[in-house]
Motif scaffolding. Structure first.
Motif, PDB file in Angstrom:
ATOM      1  N   GLN A 198      52.503 -11.897 -25.409  1.00 54.00           N
ATOM      2  CA  GLN A 198      52.657 -13.011 -26.036  1.00 54.00           C
ATOM      3  C   GLN A 198      52.288 -12.972 -27.370  1.00 54.00           C
ATOM      4  O   GLN A 198      52.635 -13.547 -28.372  1.00 54.00           O
ATOM      5  N   LEU A 199      51.227 -12.096 -27.657  1.00 55.03           N
ATOM      6  CA  LEU A 199      50.714 -11.667 -28.964  1.00 55.03           C
ATOM      7  C   LEU A 199      51.431 -10.652 -29.801  1.00 55.03           C
ATOM      8  O   LEU A 199      50.909 -10.629 -30.975  1.00 55.03           O
ATOM      9  N   ILE A 200      52.433 -10.306 -29.323  1.00 56.33           N
ATOM     10  CA  ILE A 200      53.238  -9.223 -30.284  1.00 56.33           C
ATOM     11  C   ILE A 200      54.131 -10.459 -31.069  1.00 56.33           C
ATOM     12  O   ILE A 200      54.681 -10.844 -30.516  1.00 56.33           O
ATOM     13  N   THR A 201      54.109  -9.665 -32.212  1.00 57.40           N
ATOM     14  CA  THR A 201      54.655 -10.426 -33.296  1.00 57.40           C
ATOM     15  C   THR A 201      56.296 -10.208 -33.435  1.00 57.40           C
ATOM     16  O   THR A 201      56.509  -9.216 -32.855  1.00 57.40           O
ATOM     17  N   SER A 202      57.015 -11.122 -33.953  1.00 56.78           N
ATOM     18  CA  SER A 202      58.241 -10.656 -33.939  1.00 56.78           C
ATOM     19  C   SER A 202      58.896 -11.525 -35.373  1.00 56.78           C
ATOM     20  O   SER A 202      58.484 -12.604 -35.691  1.00 56.78           O
ATOM     21  N   ASP A 203      60.027 -10.955 -35.701  1.00 56.45           N
ATOM     22  CA  ASP A 203      60.701 -11.597 -36.956  1.00 56.45           C
ATOM     23  C   ASP A 203      61.949 -12.581 -36.403  1.00 56.45           C
ATOM     24  O   ASP A 203      62.196 -13.353 -37.193  1.00 56.45           O
ATOM     25  N   ILE A 204      62.216 -12.816 -35.115  1.00 58.95           N
ATOM     26  CA  ILE A 204      62.785 -13.774 -34.481  1.00 58.95           C
ATOM     27  C   ILE A 204      62.157 -14.904 -33.945  1.00 58.95           C
ATOM     28  O   ILE A 204      60.988 -14.950 -33.783  1.00 58.95           O
ATOM     29  N   ARG A 205      62.563 -16.052 -34.668  1.00 59.05           N
ATOM     30  CA  ARG A 205      61.987 -17.393 -34.903  1.00 59.05           C
ATOM     31  C   ARG A 205      61.896 -18.001 -33.308  1.00 59.05           C
ATOM     32  O   ARG A 205      61.169 -18.575 -32.868  1.00 59.05           O
ATOM     33  N   GLU A 206      63.023 -18.012 -32.776  1.00 57.84           N
ATOM     34  CA  GLU A 206      63.240 -18.390 -31.538  1.00 57.84           C
ATOM     35  C   GLU A 206      62.355 -17.788 -30.385  1.00 57.84           C
ATOM     36  O   GLU A 206      62.521 -16.589 -29.978  1.00 57.84           O
ATOM     37  N   ARG A 207      61.382 -18.273 -30.041  1.00 55.80           N
ATOM     38  CA  ARG A 207      60.297 -17.699 -29.015  1.00 55.80           C
ATOM     39  C   ARG A 207      60.976 -17.078 -28.021  1.00 55.80           C
ATOM     40  O   ARG A 207      60.438 -15.716 -27.710  1.00 55.80           O
ATOM     41  N   HIS A 208      61.878 -17.651 -27.295  1.00 63.61           N
ATOM     42  CA  HIS A 208      62.279 -17.189 -25.837  1.00 63.61           C
ATOM     43  C   HIS A 208      63.197 -15.848 -26.422  1.00 63.61           C
ATOM     44  O   HIS A 208      63.009 -14.974 -25.335  1.00 63.61           O
ATOM     45  N   LEU A 209      63.955 -15.853 -27.453  1.00 67.12           N
ATOM     46  CA  LEU A 209      64.773 -14.865 -27.833  1.00 67.12           C
ATOM     47  C   LEU A 209      63.634 -13.413 -28.215  1.00 67.12           C
ATOM     48  O   LEU A 209      64.117 -12.315 -28.043  1.00 67.12           O
ATOM     49  N   ALA A 210      62.579 -14.010 -28.868  1.00 69.44           N
ATOM     50  CA  ALA A 210      61.682 -12.855 -29.298  1.00 69.44           C
ATOM     51  C   ALA A 210      61.194 -12.056 -27.884  1.00 69.44           C
ATOM     52  O   ALA A 210      60.917 -11.053 -27.912  1.00 69.44           O
ATOM     53  N   ILE A 211      60.713 -12.958 -27.060  1.00 64.34           N
ATOM     54  CA  ILE A 211      60.196 -12.326 -25.948  1.00 64.34           C
ATOM     55  C   ILE A 211      61.057 -11.713 -25.252  1.00 64.34           C
ATOM     56  O   ILE A 211      60.634 -10.482 -24.587  1.00 64.34           O
ATOM     57  N   ALA A 212      62.388 -12.157 -25.077  1.00 65.07           N
ATOM     58  CA  ALA A 212      63.424 -11.229 -24.358  1.00 65.07           C
ATOM     59  C   ALA A 212      63.688 -10.068 -25.086  1.00 65.07           C
ATOM     60  O   ALA A 212      63.624  -8.659 -24.429  1.00 65.07           O
ATOM     61  N   GLU A 213      63.693  -9.863 -26.568  1.00 65.24           N
ATOM     62  CA  GLU A 213      63.632  -8.377 -27.427  1.00 65.24           C
ATOM     63  C   GLU A 213      62.553  -7.728 -26.999  1.00 65.24           C
ATOM     64  O   GLU A 213      62.561  -6.480 -26.873  1.00 65.24           O
ATOM     65  N   ILE A 214      61.213  -8.187 -26.918  1.00 70.48           N
ATOM     66  CA  ILE A 214      60.030  -7.554 -26.692  1.00 70.48           C
ATOM     67  C   ILE A 214      60.106  -6.991 -25.330  1.00 70.48           C
ATOM     68  O   ILE A 214      59.854  -5.627 -25.101  1.00 70.48           O
ATOM     69  N   SER A 215      60.519  -7.807 -24.283  1.00 70.14           N
ATOM     70  CA  SER A 215      60.486  -7.195 -22.737  1.00 70.14           C
ATOM     71  C   SER A 215      61.449  -6.216 -22.560  1.00 70.14           C
ATOM     72  O   SER A 215      61.239  -5.276 -21.962  1.00 70.14           O
ATOM     73  N   ARG A 216      62.651  -6.392 -23.092  1.00 69.01           N
ATOM     74  CA  ARG A 216      63.657  -5.356 -23.089  1.00 69.01           C
ATOM     75  C   ARG A 216      63.130  -4.132 -23.749  1.00 69.01           C
ATOM     76  O   ARG A 216      63.477  -3.070 -23.148  1.00 69.01           O
TER      77      ARG A 216
END
Length: 466
Positions: free
Chosen positions: A311-329
């Motif tokens: 959860q500490l990995i940063t992302s440019d995607i604002r929606e957190r659930h979409l960001a986590i989805a992108e990170i985990s994939r």
């Protein structure tokens, strides 16, 4: 509606020139024809040429090769060099791909109109021709082909032979160093994404470091991305667990002569091991991927990567659930690409603390949908004594506020029971592995005190008497 975006095209090309490693990420999505401007197509095509020749993708080599091809445009090239590199290249590359496909569809629509009005063909022939062209557009971006049965059988037999050569009936993947965990998982396999999740203070980082140390004992490399604490703090924990010197004593420098000797021995032992820690803190998935690819290329012995925590990995995607989805994939794809297991630590929702039974479940994972889908193994750490201690302190606090004396029957233990709950395992059973947690040393150990020779695995390599 514009069906092209030259600013994004320039930003992507600038990012590749700025960091040649970005080319691989872009090339997995785009082809030269996907760029709108002809010079951009020539430039990306030239980048592809340099990549296949294992040459630097930089300003000098690109300029020279484009001049030789007689496709160089000084003004367009300078415009790209003057554009700020785009960071989230994959997201923007997908946008360029989307625009490219739409242009092809519009071109096809024009062809369809022309064919229907001008050519003297039967309708069924025109439909078949249109279907063929549409199929070409739909499949032109697919990477990789089907494997035929002969190839699959040969690869499967090779895999079985590899397992036989290990002469190990329990561990088929990376040895975890824990007997019962090996029995449940058969080790961590190449390409696995493993999630270790727990509430705070349960020992996520400690357990991950114990796993890392067990892998290092096998002379295999470990990479750790520490997004929460500095590398020195991680090393203190690893030294404490390995040397049996209390962590608090190490932090204070409160050591006797025997402990100083132990510290020296374990420090010498670890200094020769292939352990790499990145504690930059604020990183995104693209940075992690680039750094891990580079490290793996330079150190092929890297056999495990740990990320503390997801959860500490940063992302440019604002929606957190979409960001986590992108990170985990992305982590799952990276594990497959590098052919190593990747462990990502994860936080759990607070909701479980309102339940009588506080043992975690898959639904307790934050942004659980994507994580649960991508992970091969999901493990939870649970220590009942953590909650008992909290309850005892709360009762004592409430009693003091009321001016009453209360006798607490709970006593904190130096060694607590711990459970590693396997909530998901794509290729194996789920269940609970019982362990012990030595609080002073942040050390997890097998609860089984005696095991037979067969039950010992490769991770039982002797280390110096420390």
């Amino acid at each position: 509606m514009n069906l092209y975006n030259l600013d994004i095209e320039r930003g992507i090309l600038s990012a590749i020139i700025f960091d040649g490693k970005v080319y691989e990420d872009v090339a997995a999505i785009l082809k030269p024809k996907d760029f709108y401007l002809p010079f951009h197509q020539y430039l990306f095509e030239t980048m592809e040429d340099l990549y296949h020749k294992d040459m630097p993708i930089d300003e000098i080599f690109l300029r020279d090769l484009l001049v030789k091809k007689k496709k160089f445009d000084e003004e367009a090239f300078l415009e790209i060099l003057g554009t700020a590199p785009i960071e989230a290249v994959e997201i923007y590359a997908k946008e360029i791909k989307d625009l490219s496909v739409k242009r092809e569809l519009i071109h096809l629509a024009t062809e369809i109109k022309k064919t229907v009005l001008e050519e003297d063909k039967r309708a069924i022939e025109e439909v078949e021709e249109i279907q063929s062209k549409l199929f070409t557009i739909a499949t032109s971006n697919l990477s990789g082909d089907f494997k035929d049965s002969n190839k699959i059988i040969n690869e499967t037999i090779d895999y079985i032979k590899k397992q036989v050569s290990k002469q190990n009936k329990i561990v088929t993947g990376l040895d975890t160093g824990f007997v019962e965990l090996n029995r449940m998982t058969s080790g961590f396999n190449e390409g696995d994404l493993i999630i270790i999740a727990a509430r705070p203070s349960m020992g996520k980082t400690a357990f991950a470091l114990n796993l890392a140390f067990n892998v290092l004992k096998q002379d295999k490399g470990v990479a750790i991305f520490s997004l929460e604490m500095p590398a020195e703090q991680l090393m203190l924990r690893m030294i404490s667990a390995a040397s049996k010197i209390p962590l608090q004593d190490l932090r204070r420098g409160n050591l006797n002569d025997e402990e100083w000797t132990k510290l020296t021995e374990i420090s010498d032992y670890l200094s020769d091991k292939p352990l790499f820690v990145d504690d930059e803190g604020s990183v995104n998935i693209h940075t992690i991927r680039a750094k891990l690819r580079k490290l793996k290329a330079q150190n092929p012995n890297i056999s495990l990567a740990i990320i503390d925590y997801l959860q500490l990995i940063t992302s440019d995607i604002r929606e957190r659930h979409l960001a986590i989805a992108e990170i985990s994939r992305s982590l799952k794809l990276l594990a497959r690409e590098l052919q190593i297991p990747i462990i990502a630590l994860s936080q759990l929702n607070r909701a479980l603390e309102s339940r009588p039974n506080k043992r975690p479940m898959l639904s307790d994972l934050r942004e659980s949908g994507a994580i649960e889908q991508d992970a091969d193994i999901i493990m939870f750490i649970y220590r009942d004594d953590v909650y008992k201690a909290l309850e005892a302190k709360q009762k004592q606090k409430e009693a003091l506020e009321k001016g009453k004396a209360v006798e607490i029957d709970f006593k904190e233990k130096e060694v607590e029971d711990a459970e590693i709950i396997i909530g998901k395992q794509r290729n194996g059973p789920t269940g609970t592995v019982e362990m012990l947690f030595h609080k002073k040393y942040t050390l997890f150990t097998d609860k089984v005190s005696e095991v037979t020779e067969i039950e010992h695995t490769e991770a039982t390599i002797d280390i110096p008497n420390i």
